[in-house]
Enzyme design. Structure first.
Site, short mmCIF file in Angstrom:
data_model
loop_
_atom_site.label_atom_id
_atom_site.label_comp_id
_atom_site.label_asym_id
_atom_site.label_seq_id
_atom_site.Cartn_x
_atom_site.Cartn_y
_atom_site.Cartn_z
N LYS A 206 0.80 -1.22 0.00
CA LYS A 206 0.00 0.00 0.00
C LYS A 206 0.84 1.28 0.00
CE LYS A 206 -4.11 -1.97 0.20
NZ LYS A 206 -5.09 -1.84 -0.91
N GLU B 53 -9.85 5.72 2.76
CA GLU B 53 -10.66 4.65 3.33
C GLU B 53 -9.74 3.48 3.60
OE1 GLU B 53 -9.51 2.73 -0.08
OE2 GLU B 53 -10.26 4.80 -0.03
N SER C 269 1.50 -9.86 -0.61
CA SER C 269 1.12 -8.44 -0.60
C SER C 269 1.36 -7.73 0.73
CB SER C 269 -0.34 -8.28 -1.00
OG SER C 269 -1.19 -9.00 -0.12
#
Length: 396
Positions: A90, A112, A379
């Site tokens: 991210k 969000e 991830s």
């Protein structure tokens, strides 16, 4: 690659585009124009590259997981996004978007988050650029990701629990969009995945494509050839598109996206949008959506908060429609088993999201030859999930 993805209307074939209220058009129009100019500037590219390497710790390693390879019966490499700063992929996107926002003259960031990793990454980038940050997070997700809620607050961000609807990621996006409409003059909305109206799917993909570009260089160095398969989990789909996109022209490299099967794709408790969804509109884009016969968004379920979403990025829908990628599912049990397996045999605790990709690979290992080179995008790391997994297992 043939036609550019997306086209000038923000379409990936029939998918994508802008399906947004009139009040959202001015900020979207501004964002598209400013991104088109700023992202091409040498100074922007130089600063973003510097932040990725010196701040976020890139490149992340491409690790030949020998013990996992023996368990899967093929050569398995893990793209270690869990080693990126803040513990997941991210950070690639938030550094890019907050840098963009700063150059656009914005003073405030909103975001969000589902599993909390995007929220933490947005809070991190905002702290670095001395910008105010407000993160919307479903009340259910706040409860199952308490550690990340505290991390966001520690980084100076405000966390607003969303108590409407299913109290998960879908509802957090709804509230963030309402905030953006009311405050876009000084606020930038950092969407965390390749979802939402154009230009967001393109912007997030561009910033996350560093994953695939690094992977291509690394696997050519290690194997002297391209991989046979790329496997990644798919919620909204940013880590998977980030891995897949730089290999799009390499038609012999097969893409496998793993959705959250929850308690089973033939139950009403899953988040397998591409497998069970229908074409529709959600959060400003035309894509596959989990909806009932009246077009109402259906509730979703996954053991992983980050995959608990009833939509998917439009580029994934295009890949599905054209056959460029195959979309499969792993259920909660598969994910939990792989959470333990990877921890025990490789000493790597994976995020529950990533555990879906590992889980599908292990369950379907007969599909692969011993000589196949398979790359799995890890991830994120699983520290955030340890307490939740322990709670689930104690309840059994």
């Amino acid at each position: 690659m043939g036609k550019k993805l997306p086209d000038k209307q923000g379409k990936y074939g029939e998918f994508g585009g802008i399906f947004a209220p009139e009040t959202l058009m001015p900020p979207l129009d501004e964002l598209e124009k400013k991104y088109g100019v700023i992202s091409r500037q040498k100074s922007f590219k130089k600063e973003f590259s510097y932040l990725l390497s010196e701040y976020a710790g890139r490149p992340t390693s491409l690790y030949l997981a020998e013990n996992l390879s023996r368990a899967a019966g093929c050569r398995v490499y893990l793209k270690r996004e869990d080693l990126a700063f803040t513990g997941a992929h991210k950070i690639n996107n938030t550094l890019g978007q907050v840098l963009l926002a700063a150059r656009m003259g914005k003073k405030r960031i909103i975001a969000e988050t589902g599993a909390g990793q995007h929220g933490v990454a947005a809070a991190t980038a905002s702290a670095l650029f001395k910008m105010k940050c407000c993160v919307y997070m479903g009340e259910v997700d706040c409860e199952r990701q308490k550690l990340n809620v505290y991390r966001m607050k520690l980084l100076g961000s405000e966390v607003i629990p969303v108590k409407s609807g299913s109290k998960t990621l879908k509802d957090a996006i709804n509230e963030a969009m309402r905030d953006w409409i009311a405050n876009f003059e000084d606020t930038h909305y950092v969407i965390g995945s390749v979802v939402g109206p154009h230009p967001y799917p393109e912007i997030v993909r561009d910033f996350q494509s560093v994953i695939g570009r690094e992977t291509k260089r690394q696997v050519l160095q290690k194997e002297k050839r391209l991989p046979d398969y790329l496997i990644a989990c798919v919620g909204g789909g940013s880590n998977s598109i980030g891995l897949f996109y730089p290999f799009y022209k390499d038609s012999k490299v097969r893409f496998i996206g793993v959705e959250a099967g929850g308690e089973g794709v033939n139950t009403d408790k899953h988040s397998a949008t591409l497998i069970k969804g229908k074409k529709g509109v959600l959060h400003g884009t035309f894509s596959y959506v989990l909806q009932d016969k009246y077009g109402q968004i259906m509730p979703t379920h996954s053991v992983s908060a980050g995959l608990d979403y009833p939509g998917v990025g439009p580029e994934h829908s295009f890949y599905k429609e054209t056959g460029r990628a195959e979309y499969v599912s792993a259920d909660d049990r598969d994910a939990l088993q792989s959470f333990h397996l990877l921890s025990e045999i490789e000493g790597i605790i994976p995020a529950l999201e990533s555990a879906h990709a590992v889980g599908w690979l292990i369950k379907n290992k007969k599909r692969f030859k011993k000589t196949d080179v398979v790359i799995v995008c890890l991830s994120g790391r699983g520290d955030k999930d340890v307490a939740e997994v322990a709670s689930i297992e104690n309840a059994l």
